[in-house]
Motif scaffolding. Structure first.
Motif, mmCIF file in Angstrom:
data_model
loop_
_atom_site.group_PDB
_atom_site.id
_atom_site.type_symbol
_atom_site.label_atom_id
_atom_site.label_comp_id
_atom_site.label_asym_id
_atom_site.label_seq_id
_atom_site.Cartn_x
_atom_site.Cartn_y
_atom_site.Cartn_z
ATOM 1 N N GLY A 1 -17.198 37.776 -25.054
ATOM 2 C CA GLY A 1 -16.773 36.904 -23.957
ATOM 3 C C GLY A 1 -15.352 36.390 -24.128
ATOM 4 N N CYS A 2 -14.872 36.361 -25.366
ATOM 5 C CA CYS A 2 -13.501 35.916 -25.632
ATOM 6 C C CYS A 2 -12.485 36.773 -24.881
ATOM 7 C CB CYS A 2 -13.192 35.980 -27.130
ATOM 8 S SG CYS A 2 -14.178 34.888 -28.150
ATOM 9 N N ASP A 3 -12.764 38.067 -24.784
ATOM 10 C CA ASP A 3 -11.828 38.989 -24.140
ATOM 11 C C ASP A 3 -11.758 38.783 -22.632
ATOM 12 O OD1 ASP A 3 -11.402 40.092 -26.665
ATOM 13 O OD2 ASP A 3 -12.995 41.577 -26.386
ATOM 14 N N THR A 4 -12.830 38.298 -22.012
ATOM 15 C CA THR A 4 -12.815 38.095 -20.565
ATOM 16 C C THR A 4 -11.872 36.979 -20.152
ATOM 17 O OG1 THR A 4 -14.663 36.517 -20.518
ATOM 18 C CG2 THR A 4 -15.228 38.868 -20.413
ATOM 19 N N VAL A 5 -11.575 36.087 -21.070
ATOM 20 C CA VAL A 5 -10.694 34.958 -20.765
ATOM 21 C C VAL A 5 -9.264 35.420 -20.498
ATOM 22 C CG1 VAL A 5 -9.800 32.755 -21.666
ATOM 23 C CG2 VAL A 5 -12.175 33.382 -22.051
ATOM 24 N N ASP A 6 -8.908 36.632 -20.955
ATOM 25 C CA ASP A 6 -7.565 37.151 -20.706
ATOM 26 C C ASP A 6 -7.250 37.240 -19.217
ATOM 27 O OD1 ASP A 6 -7.124 37.384 -23.421
ATOM 28 O OD2 ASP A 6 -7.683 39.504 -23.496
ATOM 29 N N GLU A 7 -8.284 37.322 -18.365
ATOM 30 C CA GLU A 7 -8.097 37.407 -16.915
ATOM 31 C C GLU A 7 -7.962 36.032 -16.265
ATOM 32 O OE1 GLU A 7 -7.705 40.415 -15.533
ATOM 33 O OE2 GLU A 7 -7.926 41.180 -17.576
ATOM 34 N N MET A 8 -8.081 34.976 -17.046
ATOM 35 C CA MET A 8 -8.031 33.610 -16.543
ATOM 36 C C MET A 8 -6.622 33.050 -16.738
ATOM 37 S SD MET A 8 -10.569 30.541 -17.827
ATOM 38 C CE MET A 8 -12.090 31.418 -17.528
ATOM 39 N N ASN A 9 -6.194 32.190 -15.829
ATOM 40 C CA ASN A 9 -4.869 31.575 -15.918
ATOM 41 C C ASN A 9 -4.968 30.060 -15.817
ATOM 42 O OD1 ASN A 9 -3.099 34.029 -15.773
ATOM 43 N ND2 ASN A 9 -4.247 34.290 -13.884
ATOM 44 N N LEU A 10 -4.014 29.379 -16.421
ATOM 45 C CA LEU A 10 -3.939 27.927 -16.262
ATOM 46 C C LEU A 10 -3.817 27.615 -14.785
ATOM 47 C CD1 LEU A 10 -1.478 26.919 -19.129
ATOM 48 C CD2 LEU A 10 -3.965 26.743 -19.119
ATOM 49 N N GLY A 11 -4.545 26.607 -14.339
ATOM 50 C CA GLY A 11 -4.497 26.206 -12.944
ATOM 51 C C GLY A 11 -5.521 26.878 -12.051
ATOM 52 N N GLY B 1 -7.063 31.093 -7.395
ATOM 53 C CA GLY B 1 -6.120 31.219 -8.498
ATOM 54 C C GLY B 1 -4.805 30.570 -8.198
ATOM 55 N N TYR B 2 -4.453 29.574 -8.991
ATOM 56 C CA TYR B 2 -3.163 28.927 -8.860
ATOM 57 C C TYR B 2 -2.274 29.214 -10.049
ATOM 58 C CZ TYR B 2 -5.419 26.399 -5.140
ATOM 59 O OH TYR B 2 -6.085 26.095 -3.992
ATOM 60 N N GLY B 3 -2.878 29.697 -11.113
ATOM 61 C CA GLY B 3 -2.108 29.958 -12.322
ATOM 62 C C GLY B 3 -1.557 31.357 -12.318
ATOM 63 N N VAL C 1 -6.651 24.164 -20.321
ATOM 64 C CA VAL C 1 -6.226 24.702 -21.617
ATOM 65 C C VAL C 1 -6.944 26.023 -21.854
ATOM 66 C CG1 VAL C 1 -6.344 24.376 -24.132
ATOM 67 C CG2 VAL C 1 -5.810 22.437 -22.667
ATOM 68 N N ILE C 2 -6.207 27.005 -22.364
ATOM 69 C CA ILE C 2 -6.810 28.253 -22.837
ATOM 70 C C ILE C 2 -6.301 28.461 -24.255
ATOM 71 C CG2 ILE C 2 -7.011 30.742 -22.547
ATOM 72 C CD1 ILE C 2 -6.343 30.346 -19.568
ATOM 73 N N GLU C 3 -7.211 28.374 -25.224
ATOM 74 C CA GLU C 3 -6.814 28.571 -26.616
ATOM 75 C C GLU C 3 -6.876 30.050 -26.979
ATOM 76 O OE1 GLU C 3 -9.078 26.116 -29.287
ATOM 77 O OE2 GLU C 3 -8.086 24.285 -28.595
ATOM 78 N N GLU C 4 -6.222 30.398 -28.058
ATOM 79 C CA GLU C 4 -6.313 31.752 -28.598
ATOM 80 C C GLU C 4 -7.693 31.937 -29.229
ATOM 81 O OE1 GLU C 4 -4.027 34.205 -28.341
ATOM 82 O OE2 GLU C 4 -2.896 32.810 -27.101
ATOM 83 N N THR C 5 -8.122 33.161 -29.323
ATOM 84 C CA THR C 5 -9.396 33.476 -29.965
ATOM 85 C C THR C 5 -9.298 33.208 -31.461
ATOM 86 O OG1 THR C 5 -9.897 35.152 -28.306
ATOM 87 C CG2 THR C 5 -11.085 35.308 -30.390
ATOM 88 N N LYS C 6 -10.318 32.571 -32.012
ATOM 89 C CA LYS C 6 -10.381 32.299 -33.445
ATOM 90 C C LYS C 6 -11.534 33.087 -34.042
ATOM 91 C CE LYS C 6 -8.385 27.776 -32.815
ATOM 92 N NZ LYS C 6 -8.631 26.357 -32.688
ATOM 93 N N THR C 7 -11.323 33.596 -35.259
ATOM 94 C CA THR C 7 -12.335 34.388 -35.947
ATOM 95 C C THR C 7 -12.817 33.622 -37.168
ATOM 96 O OG1 THR C 7 -11.243 36.400 -35.194
ATOM 97 C CG2 THR C 7 -12.808 36.634 -36.994
ATOM 98 N N TYR C 8 -14.151 33.623 -37.365
ATOM 99 C CA TYR C 8 -14.761 32.864 -38.456
ATOM 100 C C TYR C 8 -15.655 33.758 -39.294
ATOM 101 C CZ TYR C 8 -13.436 28.956 -35.458
ATOM 102 O OH TYR C 8 -12.740 28.074 -34.666
ATOM 103 N N GLY C 9 -15.704 33.494 -40.592
ATOM 104 C CA GLY C 9 -16.646 34.138 -41.499
ATOM 105 C C GLY C 9 -16.365 35.596 -41.794
ATOM 106 N N VAL D 1 -10.672 24.677 -21.648
ATOM 107 C CA VAL D 1 -10.958 23.324 -21.197
ATOM 108 C C VAL D 1 -10.771 23.267 -19.687
ATOM 109 C CG1 VAL D 1 -10.342 20.882 -21.371
ATOM 110 C CG2 VAL D 1 -10.226 22.349 -23.407
ATOM 111 N N LEU D 2 -11.822 22.807 -18.998
ATOM 112 C CA LEU D 2 -11.761 22.627 -17.550
ATOM 113 C C LEU D 2 -11.483 21.165 -17.235
ATOM 114 C CD1 LEU D 2 -14.884 24.688 -16.407
ATOM 115 C CD2 LEU D 2 -12.525 25.461 -16.734
ATOM 116 N N GLU D 3 -10.706 20.946 -16.201
ATOM 117 C CA GLU D 3 -10.353 19.601 -15.769
ATOM 118 C C GLU D 3 -11.035 19.319 -14.435
ATOM 119 O OE1 GLU D 3 -6.286 17.318 -14.363
ATOM 120 O OE2 GLU D 3 -6.130 18.987 -15.753
ATOM 121 N N GLN D 4 -11.663 18.148 -14.345
ATOM 122 C CA GLN D 4 -12.316 17.718 -13.112
ATOM 123 C C GLN D 4 -11.814 16.328 -12.750
ATOM 124 O OE1 GLN D 4 -16.390 17.649 -14.454
ATOM 125 N NE2 GLN D 4 -16.823 19.613 -13.462
ATOM 126 N N GLU D 5 -11.433 16.159 -11.490
ATOM 127 C CA GLU D 5 -11.044 14.825 -11.008
ATOM 128 C C GLU D 5 -12.315 14.105 -10.573
ATOM 129 O OE1 GLU D 5 -8.113 13.378 -11.261
ATOM 130 O OE2 GLU D 5 -7.357 15.211 -12.182
#
Length: 125
Positions: free
Chosen positions: A50-60, A98-100, A12-20, A30-34
């Motif tokens: 660090g939220c912006d670095t997640v843009d380079e990550m893909n599901l899978g 990378g599989y995603g 799972v990759i959620e959108e960035t949320k802003t608080y306060g 969310v990482l999945e481990q068998e």
């Protein structure tokens, strides 16, 4: 205390949320481990820039995340129960494989290449 690492497949990759009022940003991955007979799901928090670095990550994607543990104590008032919270804060990550991120265009391009090769009489298959 040194940073540790955790490895898993991006589930799972959620959108960035802003608080306060100061605009604190947080993004959950969310990482999945068998683990033999069961699946383990590890929530990892990316904060601030660090939220912006997640843009380079893909599901899978198979990733290894360097993290630090962060714990907090919370109590509504002096008469209520004390609660403790633990979070896994990402410091950095690397994509191991990378599989995603495969788009329909990439699949279409591959199908076109196979089709063209099949039309060629000198194709090796």
């Amino acid at each position: 205390m040194s940073d540790s690492t955790v490895r898993g497949v991006v589930h799972v990759i959620e959108e960035t949320k802003t608080y306060g009022q100061k605009g604190f940003r947080k993004r959950l991955v969310v990482l999945e481990q068998e683990k033999g007979g069961f699946t383990n799901y590890i929530p990892v928090e990316f904060i601030k820039d660090g939220c912006d670095t997640v843009d380079e990550m893909n599901l899978g994607d198979d990733v290894e995340v360097s993290y630090r543990l962060s714990g907090r104590k919370w109590q509504r008032d002096s008469n209520s129960d004390v609660k403790y919270f633990l979070s896994l804060e990402a410091m950095s990550y690397i994509v191991l494989s990378g599989y995603g991120g495969v788009t329909g265009d990439a699949v279409e391009d591959a199908n076109s290449a196979f089709s063209e090769a099949a039309d060629d009489e000198d194709a090796p298959f």
